[in-house]
Enzyme design. Sequence first.
Site, PDB file in Angstrom:
ATOM      1  N   THR A  14      64.716 -22.859  -7.482  1.00  0.00           N
ATOM      2  CA  THR A  14      63.301 -22.771  -7.113  1.00  0.00           C
ATOM      3  C   THR A  14      62.426 -22.277  -8.258  1.00  0.00           C
ATOM      4  OG1 THR A  14      63.519 -20.522  -6.238  1.00  0.00           O
ATOM      5  CG2 THR A  14      63.935 -22.337  -4.715  1.00  0.00           C
ATOM      6  N   ASP A  15      61.133 -22.481  -8.061  1.00  0.00           N
ATOM      7  CA  ASP A  15      60.155 -21.976  -9.025  1.00  0.00           C
ATOM      8  C   ASP A  15      59.570 -20.665  -8.498  1.00  0.00           C
ATOM      9  OD1 ASP A  15      58.343 -22.687  -7.025  1.00  0.00           O
ATOM     10  OD2 ASP A  15      57.572 -24.436  -8.106  1.00  0.00           O
ATOM     11  N   MET A  16      58.522 -20.174  -9.119  1.00  0.00           N
ATOM     12  CA  MET A  16      57.945 -18.886  -8.723  1.00  0.00           C
ATOM     13  C   MET A  16      57.360 -18.900  -7.313  1.00  0.00           C
ATOM     14  SD  MET A  16      56.296 -17.448 -12.259  1.00  0.00           S
ATOM     15  CE  MET A  16      55.838 -15.918 -11.478  1.00  0.00           C
TER      16      MET A  16
END
Length: 129
Positions: A14-16
């Site tokens: 995942t990203d932020m």
Amino acid sequence: MVHEFPVQVYYEDTDMAGIVYHANYLKFIERARSDWVRSLGIDQNAMREHEGVVFVLRRIEADFRAPAQFEDTLSVQTEVRSVGGVRLVLSQTVLRDGEVLFSAEVTLVAMHLDGQPTRLPEQLRRRVH
């Protein structure tokens, strides 16, 4: 015949914002393709070592429809669209609980290690027709 491959979304995927980073969908479908080939009884390492033949990604057309998130359980479906002498076209779809999140049409070609295209292995062509 549709091949199903399960994927668990981990934090590292995942990203932020906590959603799956777009490039990771390509990793998910790559894993599913490898599992699909293995399920056909084809050993890609042996094919490379004994015949000098590998599968190469020629083209991919991707459609991102909805985000997957951390801890989602996904399913990648792989289905043969067409088989030629050198080329194999697959449809791959990533789903969460039946909802399509990502879809791609993937074109693979068989290639000798010297970079020249070659016919798809007979074993593969027999098993996907």
